[in-house]
Design a protein around this motif. Structure first.
Motif, PDB file in Angstrom:
ATOM      1  N   SER A  42      44.307-120.417 108.370  1.00  0.00           N
ATOM      2  CA  SER A  42      44.569-120.768 106.978  1.00  0.00           C
ATOM      3  C   SER A  42      43.963-122.132 106.651  1.00  0.00           C
ATOM      4  O   SER A  42      43.881-123.009 107.506  1.00  0.00           O
ATOM      5  CB  SER A  42      46.075-120.801 106.722  1.00  0.00           C
TER       6      SER A  42
ATOM      7  N   THR B 284      44.073-115.398 112.436  1.00  0.00           N
ATOM      8  CA  THR B 284      44.033-115.804 111.037  1.00  0.00           C
ATOM      9  C   THR B 284      44.117-117.321 110.959  1.00  0.00           C
ATOM     10  O   THR B 284      45.053-117.919 111.501  1.00  0.00           O
ATOM     11  CB  THR B 284      45.186-115.181 110.240  1.00  0.00           C
TER      12      THR B 284
ATOM     13  N   THR C 270      38.520-116.368 110.959  1.00  0.00           N
ATOM     14  CA  THR C 270      39.489-115.299 110.760  1.00  0.00           C
ATOM     15  C   THR C 270      38.840-113.940 110.980  1.00  0.00           C
ATOM     16  O   THR C 270      37.820-113.620 110.355  1.00  0.00           O
ATOM     17  CB  THR C 270      40.082-115.373 109.344  1.00  0.00           C
TER      18      THR C 270
END
Length: 121
Positions: free
Chosen positions: A120, A118, A87
């Motif tokens: 996750s 990004t 990220t």
């Protein structure tokens, strides 16, 4: 001279993204084109670059692949097996200073605006 980066986004860990960087205003056929990234609170770091062949930071070796299409004046970064630690804002860059395999930001003269990646968990 302008470098326009695109392709960032939100992806789950283990997923893939492909970043593109299109250059305009001049050609970069004989110069390095590459990618750096900067995570919040961290310094900008080298990711990958290509002049005649690609070279990579150890942290992405085997997962990321850089390629260039000189006819389109574009460089790509295929990112596979993404991890949360990938990220960052990714910046494309081009330059001719230093060695053909330079990983130093100061050896790159032209920079794009950055695209957010990004990952996750």
């Amino acid at each position: 001279v302008q470098l326009q980066a695109s392709g960032g986004g939100l992806v789950q860990a283990g997923g893939s993204l492909r970043l593109s960087c299109a250059a305009s205003g001049r050609t970069f056929d004989y110069e390095r084109m590459g990618w750096f990234r900067q995570a919040p609170g961290k310094e900008r770091e080298f990711v990958a670059a290509i002049k005649w062949s690609g070279f990579y930071a150890d942290s992405v070796k085997g997962r990321f692949t850089i390629a260039r299409d000189n006819a389109k004046n574009t460089v790509y970064l295929q990112m596979n097996s993404l991890k949360p630690e990938d990220t960052a804002v990714y910046y494309c860059a081009a330059g001719y200073r230093g060695s053909s395999y330079s990983t130093r930001a100061r050896d790159y003269d032209y920079w794009g605006q950055g695209t957010q990646v990004t990952v996750s968990s």
